[in-house]
Design a protein around this motif. Structure first.
Motif, PDB file in Angstrom:
ATOM      1  N   PRO A  90       0.820  -1.223   0.000  1.00 36.04           N
ATOM      2  CA  PRO A  90       0.000   0.000   0.000  1.00 36.04           C
ATOM      3  C   PRO A  90       0.848   1.264   0.000  1.00 36.04           C
ATOM      4  O   PRO A  90       1.832   1.366   0.737  1.00 36.04           O
ATOM      5  CB  PRO A  90      -0.809  -0.129   1.295  1.00 36.04           C
ATOM      6  N   ILE A  91       0.476   2.211  -0.850  1.00 40.14           N
ATOM      7  CA  ILE A  91       1.115   3.526  -0.915  1.00 40.14           C
ATOM      8  C   ILE A  91       0.035   4.565  -0.633  1.00 40.14           C
ATOM      9  O   ILE A  91      -0.965   4.625  -1.354  1.00 40.14           O
ATOM     10  CB  ILE A  91       1.754   3.780  -2.297  1.00 40.14           C
ATOM     11  N   PRO A  92       0.195   5.368   0.406  1.00 36.44           N
ATOM     12  CA  PRO A  92      -0.850   6.335   0.769  1.00 36.44           C
ATOM     13  C   PRO A  92      -1.251   7.218  -0.417  1.00 36.44           C
ATOM     14  O   PRO A  92      -0.412   7.729  -1.158  1.00 36.44           O
ATOM     15  CB  PRO A  92      -0.186   7.166   1.873  1.00 36.44           C
ATOM     16  N   GLY A  93      -2.575   7.371  -0.588  1.00 33.95           N
ATOM     17  CA  GLY A  93      -3.102   8.240  -1.621  1.00 33.95           C
ATOM     18  C   GLY A  93      -3.128   7.660  -3.012  1.00 33.95           C
ATOM     19  O   GLY A  93      -3.591   8.311  -3.951  1.00 33.95           O
ATOM     20  N   SER A  94      -2.655   6.438  -3.160  1.00 30.79           N
ATOM     21  CA  SER A  94      -2.568   5.851  -4.501  1.00 30.79           C
ATOM     22  C   SER A  94      -3.748   4.936  -4.792  1.00 30.79           C
ATOM     23  O   SER A  94      -4.461   4.495  -3.887  1.00 30.79           O
ATOM     24  CB  SER A  94      -1.279   5.035  -4.647  1.00 30.79           C
ATOM     25  N   LEU A  95      -3.938   4.653  -6.076  1.00 35.65           N
ATOM     26  CA  LEU A  95      -4.808   3.586  -6.539  1.00 35.65           C
ATOM     27  C   LEU A  95      -3.934   2.560  -7.252  1.00 35.65           C
ATOM     28  O   LEU A  95      -2.990   2.925  -7.952  1.00 35.65           O
ATOM     29  CB  LEU A  95      -5.862   4.112  -7.513  1.00 35.65           C
ATOM     30  N   VAL A  96      -4.260   1.289  -7.067  1.00 35.33           N
ATOM     31  CA  VAL A  96      -3.607   0.242  -7.841  1.00 35.33           C
ATOM     32  C   VAL A  96      -4.461   0.003  -9.083  1.00 35.33           C
ATOM     33  O   VAL A  96      -5.680  -0.127  -8.991  1.00 35.33           O
ATOM     34  CB  VAL A  96      -3.479  -1.064  -7.033  1.00 35.33           C
ATOM     35  N   VAL A  97      -3.817  -0.040 -10.234  1.00 36.55           N
ATOM     36  CA  VAL A  97      -4.517  -0.232 -11.505  1.00 36.55           C
ATOM     37  C   VAL A  97      -3.986  -1.483 -12.179  1.00 36.55           C
ATOM     38  O   VAL A  97      -2.781  -1.750 -12.147  1.00 36.55           O
ATOM     39  CB  VAL A  97      -4.314   0.979 -12.444  1.00 36.55           C
ATOM     40  N   ASN A  98      -4.891  -2.255 -12.780  1.00 31.86           N
ATOM     41  CA  ASN A  98      -4.431  -3.388 -13.572  1.00 31.86           C
ATOM     42  C   ASN A  98      -5.254  -3.580 -14.832  1.00 31.86           C
ATOM     43  O   ASN A  98      -6.406  -3.164 -14.914  1.00 31.86           O
ATOM     44  CB  ASN A  98      -4.404  -4.682 -12.754  1.00 31.86           C
ATOM     45  N   VAL A  99      -4.620  -4.186 -15.811  1.00 32.58           N
ATOM     46  CA  VAL A  99      -5.243  -4.515 -17.087  1.00 32.58           C
ATOM     47  C   VAL A  99      -6.142  -5.726 -16.901  1.00 32.58           C
ATOM     48  O   VAL A  99      -5.763  -6.702 -16.248  1.00 32.58           O
ATOM     49  CB  VAL A  99      -4.154  -4.827 -18.133  1.00 32.58           C
ATOM     50  N   GLY A 100      -7.355  -5.678 -17.470  1.00 30.71           N
ATOM     51  CA  GLY A 100      -8.250  -6.830 -17.467  1.00 30.71           C
ATOM     52  C   GLY A 100      -8.169  -7.588 -18.778  1.00 30.71           C
ATOM     53  O   GLY A 100      -7.513  -7.167 -19.748  1.00 30.71           O
ATOM     54  N   ASP A 101      -8.857  -8.706 -18.827  1.00 36.63           N
ATOM     55  CA  ASP A 101      -8.796  -9.588 -19.999  1.00 36.63           C
ATOM     56  C   ASP A 101      -9.246  -8.897 -21.279  1.00 36.63           C
ATOM     57  O   ASP A 101      -8.675  -9.132 -22.350  1.00 36.63           O
ATOM     58  CB  ASP A 101      -9.677 -10.822 -19.774  1.00 36.63           C
ATOM     59  N   LEU A 102     -10.295  -8.062 -21.199  1.00 39.27           N
ATOM     60  CA  LEU A 102     -10.809  -7.449 -22.417  1.00 39.27           C
ATOM     61  C   LEU A 102      -9.814  -6.447 -23.003  1.00 39.27           C
ATOM     62  O   LEU A 102      -9.661  -6.364 -24.228  1.00 39.27           O
ATOM     63  CB  LEU A 102     -12.155  -6.779 -22.158  1.00 39.27           C
ATOM     64  N   LEU A 103      -9.130  -5.675 -22.167  1.00 39.99           N
ATOM     65  CA  LEU A 103      -8.128  -4.751 -22.690  1.00 39.99           C
ATOM     66  C   LEU A 103      -6.932  -5.517 -23.255  1.00 39.99           C
ATOM     67  O   LEU A 103      -6.341  -5.100 -24.260  1.00 39.99           O
ATOM     68  CB  LEU A 103      -7.675  -3.770 -21.608  1.00 39.99           C
ATOM     69  N   ALA A 104      -6.584  -6.629 -22.616  1.00 37.61           N
ATOM     70  CA  ALA A 104      -5.508  -7.460 -23.161  1.00 37.61           C
ATOM     71  C   ALA A 104      -5.891  -7.984 -24.550  1.00 37.61           C
ATOM     72  O   ALA A 104      -5.078  -7.955 -25.488  1.00 37.61           O
ATOM     73  CB  ALA A 104      -5.210  -8.619 -22.218  1.00 37.61           C
ATOM     74  N   ARG A 105      -7.126  -8.462 -24.694  1.00 30.87           N
ATOM     75  CA  ARG A 105      -7.596  -8.921 -26.006  1.00 30.87           C
ATOM     76  C   ARG A 105      -7.563  -7.788 -27.024  1.00 30.87           C
ATOM     77  O   ARG A 105      -7.105  -7.956 -28.154  1.00 30.87           O
ATOM     78  CB  ARG A 105      -9.035  -9.452 -25.897  1.00 30.87           C
ATOM     79  N   TRP A 106      -8.079  -6.639 -26.618  1.00 33.86           N
ATOM     80  CA  TRP A 106      -8.162  -5.485 -27.512  1.00 33.86           C
ATOM     81  C   TRP A 106      -6.776  -5.105 -28.037  1.00 33.86           C
ATOM     82  O   TRP A 106      -6.610  -4.726 -29.199  1.00 33.86           O
ATOM     83  CB  TRP A 106      -8.760  -4.299 -26.766  1.00 33.86           C
ATOM     84  N   SER A 107      -5.785  -5.185 -27.151  1.00 37.79           N
ATOM     85  CA  SER A 107      -4.424  -4.806 -27.522  1.00 37.79           C
ATOM     86  C   SER A 107      -3.683  -5.935 -28.234  1.00 37.79           C
ATOM     87  O   SER A 107      -2.503  -5.798 -28.544  1.00 37.79           O
ATOM     88  CB  SER A 107      -3.637  -4.390 -26.273  1.00 37.79           C
ATOM     89  N   ASN A 108      -4.386  -7.035 -28.484  1.00 41.09           N
ATOM     90  CA  ASN A 108      -3.770  -8.217 -29.115  1.00 41.09           C
ATOM     91  C   ASN A 108      -2.610  -8.754 -28.264  1.00 41.09           C
ATOM     92  O   ASN A 108      -1.580  -9.186 -28.768  1.00 41.09           O
ATOM     93  CB  ASN A 108      -3.291  -7.904 -30.530  1.00 41.09           C
ATOM     94  N   ASP A 109      -2.826  -8.698 -26.957  1.00 44.69           N
ATOM     95  CA  ASP A 109      -1.878  -9.181 -25.950  1.00 44.69           C
ATOM     96  C   ASP A 109      -0.604  -8.346 -25.846  1.00 44.69           C
ATOM     97  O   ASP A 109       0.371  -8.792 -25.236  1.00 44.69           O
ATOM     98  CB  ASP A 109      -1.516 -10.660 -26.166  1.00 44.69           C
ATOM     99  N   ARG A 110      -0.610  -7.133 -26.384  1.00 43.64           N
ATOM    100  CA  ARG A 110       0.498  -6.230 -26.088  1.00 43.64           C
ATOM    101  C   ARG A 110       0.446  -5.836 -24.615  1.00 43.64           C
ATOM    102  O   ARG A 110       1.485  -5.738 -23.952  1.00 43.64           O
ATOM    103  CB  ARG A 110       0.429  -4.993 -26.978  1.00 43.64           C
ATOM    104  N   PHE A 111      -0.757  -5.587 -24.104  1.00 45.67           N
ATOM    105  CA  PHE A 111      -0.960  -5.321 -22.692  1.00 45.67           C
ATOM    106  C   PHE A 111      -1.252  -6.638 -21.978  1.00 45.67           C
ATOM    107  O   PHE A 111      -1.902  -7.521 -22.538  1.00 45.67           O
ATOM    108  CB  PHE A 111      -2.112  -4.347 -22.479  1.00 45.67           C
ATOM    109  N   ARG A 112      -0.801  -6.739 -20.734  1.00 47.95           N
ATOM    110  CA  ARG A 112      -0.875  -8.000 -20.000  1.00 47.95           C
ATOM    111  C   ARG A 112      -1.968  -7.991 -18.945  1.00 47.95           C
ATOM    112  O   ARG A 112      -2.038  -7.079 -18.121  1.00 47.95           O
ATOM    113  CB  ARG A 112       0.473  -8.296 -19.313  1.00 47.95           C
TER     114      ARG A 112
END
Length: 321
Positions: free
Chosen positions: A232-254
């Motif tokens: 945890p980092i105060p004031g931050s949000l953790v962000v992650n790529v989901g399956d649909l964005l990975a598909r959209w990017s043709n697996d460039r994004f993980r």
């Protein structure tokens, strides 16, 4: 064993204001993070800390009620309401997740065209009459985190080399789901296959998570299979790529496996937001400039994909089948 490697920390300052240099800087950093591991932190994301604190306080109050009280807003077919301990089992997991959560979505009246058409997961939220303060606290958070999600997708689009507003018309009626999550402490003698949340990838486009200071979120590093602590980092949000964005990017994004193990010795709280598209929005790598001959995935309707994943992991969906 978890690793001491740290996830990238990305400053979103200037993005909401439309500063081109800030957007370019954030886009380059986010593209690298999405390609390398699919997880990162953002700071200066625009969600007021007072709104976060109020929602987190409401989460603590809500989950403290006895189960028989919370059951008044038990999860319904629209995936809204309280999910009891043991109600979710991730794919390939041997035990249900050791967590409770309360889920809301886009507030739609019963006479909304999407609801009348029978679109899955649509409709009004369930709000507990015994805790009227929850509605305002969580609704405010829902709205503010949606603004942060929209800012983030503008930056993602720039990082992908497409128009900054590419995602805008795919979010006219988003399937955004925001969940308050409660993790009871796991006993030291807990079995190795018991998780707060078992290893899984998220279903949709992007996830934005606010977590308390308990720790426990871990991300699997690609290649080495080591587990990295998302400390945890105060004031931050953790962000992650989901399956649909990975598909959209043709697996460039993980879309990366992650898990939660609450070994803090006390209760852990978080608020997860799955900032996902309009139900009928089509996810097709060719829309991002991929040659059809090189596309790894056929087009898919966002809502159909998400609904299938929910059906596969939630015990209440199996009971209704």
């Amino acid at each position: 064993m978890s690793s001491t490697i740290h996830l990238p920390l990305i400053d979103m300052s200037g993005v909401r204001e439309g500063d081109k240099a800030s957007i370019r800087r954030a886009a380059d950093a986010i593209r690298t993070a999405c390609c390398d591991i699919g997880f990162f932190y953002i700071i200066n994301h625009g969600v007021p800390q007072a709104v976060i604190d109020r929602a987190m306080s409401a989460a603590g109050e809500f989950f403290a009620y006895p189960a028989e009280i919370k059951r008044q807003v038990a999860v319904n077919k629209r995936h809204r309401g309280w999910h009891a301990l043991g109600g979710a089992t991730m794919y390939e997991a041997t035990k249900p997740d050791h967590k409770e959560f309360f889920s809301i979505g886009l507030e739609l009246a019963e006479d909304d065209p999407s609801v009348l058409a029978g679109e899955a997961l649509r409709g009004p939220n369930q709000w507990p009459q015994y805790m009227p303060s929850l509605r305002e606290a969580l609704s405010d958070y829902y709205q503010e985190i949606a603004r942060a999600g929209a800012d983030l997708l503008r930056v993602v689009a720039v990082g992908l080399g497409i128009d900054e507003d590419f995602f805008t018309d795919k979010y006219t009626k988003p399937l955004q789901r925001t969940q308050m999550v409660y993790y009871p402490p796991q006993p030291p003698q807990a079995e190795a296959d018991q998780f707060g949340v078992a290893p899984h990838t998220d279903y949709g486009c992007i996830t934005l998570l606010y977590q308390d200071n308990s720790g426990g979120l871990q991300v699997r590093e690609l290649g080495s299979n080591r587990w990295i602590d998302a400390t945890p980092i105060p004031g931050s949000l953790v962000v992650n790529v989901g399956d649909l964005l990975a598909r959209w990017s043709n697996d460039r994004f993980r879309s990366t496996l992650h898990r939660v193990i609450n070994t803090s010795g006390h209760e852990r709280y978080s608020i997860a937001t799955f900032y996902d598209l309009t139900y009928g929005a089509t996810v097709d790598p060719c829309d991002l400039g991929i040659d059809p001959a090189l596309s790894l995935y056929p087009p898919v309707a966002a809502g159909d994909y998400i609904l299938k994943r929910i059906d596969d992991s939630m015990a209440y969906r199996k009971k209704q089948a």
